[in-house]
Scaffold this active site. Structure first.
Site, PDB file in Angstrom:
ATOM      1  N   LEU A   1       0.851  -1.182   0.000  1.00 31.01           N
ATOM      2  CA  LEU A   1       0.000   0.000   0.000  1.00 31.01           C
ATOM      3  C   LEU A   1       0.889   1.235   0.000  1.00 31.01           C
ATOM      4  CD1 LEU A   1      -2.678  -0.917   2.720  1.00 31.01           C
ATOM      5  CD2 LEU A   1      -2.989  -0.969   0.240  1.00 31.01           C
ATOM      6  N   HIS A   2       0.616   2.172  -0.913  1.00 26.84           N
ATOM      7  CA  HIS A   2       1.428   3.384  -0.923  1.00 26.84           C
ATOM      8  C   HIS A   2       0.661   4.621  -1.376  1.00 26.84           C
ATOM      9  CE1 HIS A   2       1.562   2.359  -5.196  1.00 26.84           C
ATOM     10  NE2 HIS A   2       1.926   3.597  -5.422  1.00 26.84           N
TER      11      HIS A   2
END
Length: 364
Positions: free
Chosen positions: A208-209
């Site tokens: 996740l970014h």
């Protein structure tokens, strides 16, 4: 023919590696083609050291513009100023840009202003989400591109719809998959495998970014809680950026089965992906790799620029509502997740097709 190849971020190097190999092969066969590799320095990655280039079997860049840091505007300006000087010192027949990072857009605009033709590899993909910097980069790059190398029929139609003539569009496939298929036999077991006693198809990989997922602390906590609570006691391996790790720490996200680890090398990360039960991500590129490796993929985004990974692949677009995770997990554990199909021209020969086309184009 001289070409200048641009890479600015880690995924770019995976996309240009097979192009370099194909140019070197074509040159040995007697074709008049050569390249100069420029790293803009947009992203600093400690794992992008000699080992990284050795893994991808490409030489160190001929030059590093060292244009990292700053705001989007500052970074764009720094890349353009330094790339202009690079082109003045080392003129070329064609600038090859890949993907959709700031370097892609900045170098394409700079090249055109210096009357140098541009080829865009991975042209025509669209999310139609103008809140994404990458979407702006795609639109601007394709508006000043001469030759469009595409990954799918959908990308072809996007370009035609924007007025690009068919004879400038070349449907060649996906160079990211060239690298994946080339490197797959060389995937490396990371230390985390034995440390956590991982078993094939009995763990998840997470990435996740995107700001929409990680910057809103309460939403991130809810996402993580849903993933943990619905993953049926399987380990969750999360190679996490330090910035995201800090946010997770702030909101108190922790669980015995959640293993936040340092970012992994390309060969180590894909070793984990290939053997995972499924991948939970908000990345675009990972959805391509999971599709080719037949690994179920849950994408926590409201849109995607790679719809073929959904229509033909193993990817499902869940959106960003945490409540979408439970039914997706139930589907996965019920054994009813789709198997995916072969995507046309994602066969490991894309770069060869690109270089074959380059050798017959008229650059006058």
């Amino acid at each position: 023919m001289k070409t200048t190849i641009i890479a600015g971020a880690r995924p770019n190097f995976m996309k240009i590696a097979p192009i370099i190999h194909a140019i070197e092969k074509s040159k040995k066969s007697g074709n008049n083609i050569d390249y100069r590799l420029i790293h803009t320095g947009q992203h600093y990655d400690k794992k992008m050291s000699g080992d990284f280039f050795e893994q991808l079997q490409i030489p160190e860049p001929h030059a590093n513009l060292e244009a990292g840091g700053g705001t989007q505007a500052e970074q764009t300006a720094a890349i353009m100023i330094r790339f202009e000087k690079e082109l003045q010192a080392n003129p070329t027949d064609l600038v090859i840009v890949v993907g959709d990072v700031t370097s892609t857009m900045a170098c394409a605009v700079t090249a055109q202003k210096m009357h140098t033709k541009v080829a865009h590899v991975e042209a025509g993909i669209r999310s139609d989400d103008w809140t994404m910097p990458e979407e702006i980069n795609r639109l601007v790059t394709d508006s000043v591109t001469n030759y469009f190398f595409t990954t799918s029929d959908i990308a072809n139609e996007n370009l035609k719809g924007s007025g690009v003539e068919e004879d400038r569009i070349f449907f060649v496939g996906n160079t990211m998959i060239d690298t994946l298929l080339e490197q797959r036999p060389r995937f490396q077991k990371p230390a985390i495998w034995d440390k956590l006693k991982l078993k094939e198809k009995e763990y998840f990989v997470m990435t996740l970014h995107r700001p929409a997922n990680v910057d809103e602390e309460e939403k991130l906590k809810e996402l993580m809680d849903e993933i943990v609570n619905n993953s049926q006691n399987l380990p969750l391996v999360f190679p996490v950026h330090p910035r995201t790790a800090k946010i997770l720490s702030n909101v108190g996200v922790s669980h015995p089965r959640l293993h936040m680890v340092e970012p992994l090398s390309y060969l180590e990360f894909n070793y984990l992906v290939e053997r995972a039960k499924a991948v939970v991500t908000d990345s675009g590129g990972i959805t391509e790799e999971t599709t080719v490796m037949g690994v179920p993929c849950m994408t926590l985004r409201d849109n995607t620029e790679r719809p073929e990974t959904i229509t033909l692949g193993t990817n499902e677009l869940l959106g960003t509502d945490p409540k979408a995770i439970k039914p997706a997990m139930e589907k996965l554990f019920a054994g009813t997740w789709k198997k995916g199909d072969v995507i046309p021209l994602w066969d490991g020969k894309t770069a060869e097709r690109i270089v074959d086309i380059l050798t017959i184009l008229d650059f006058d």
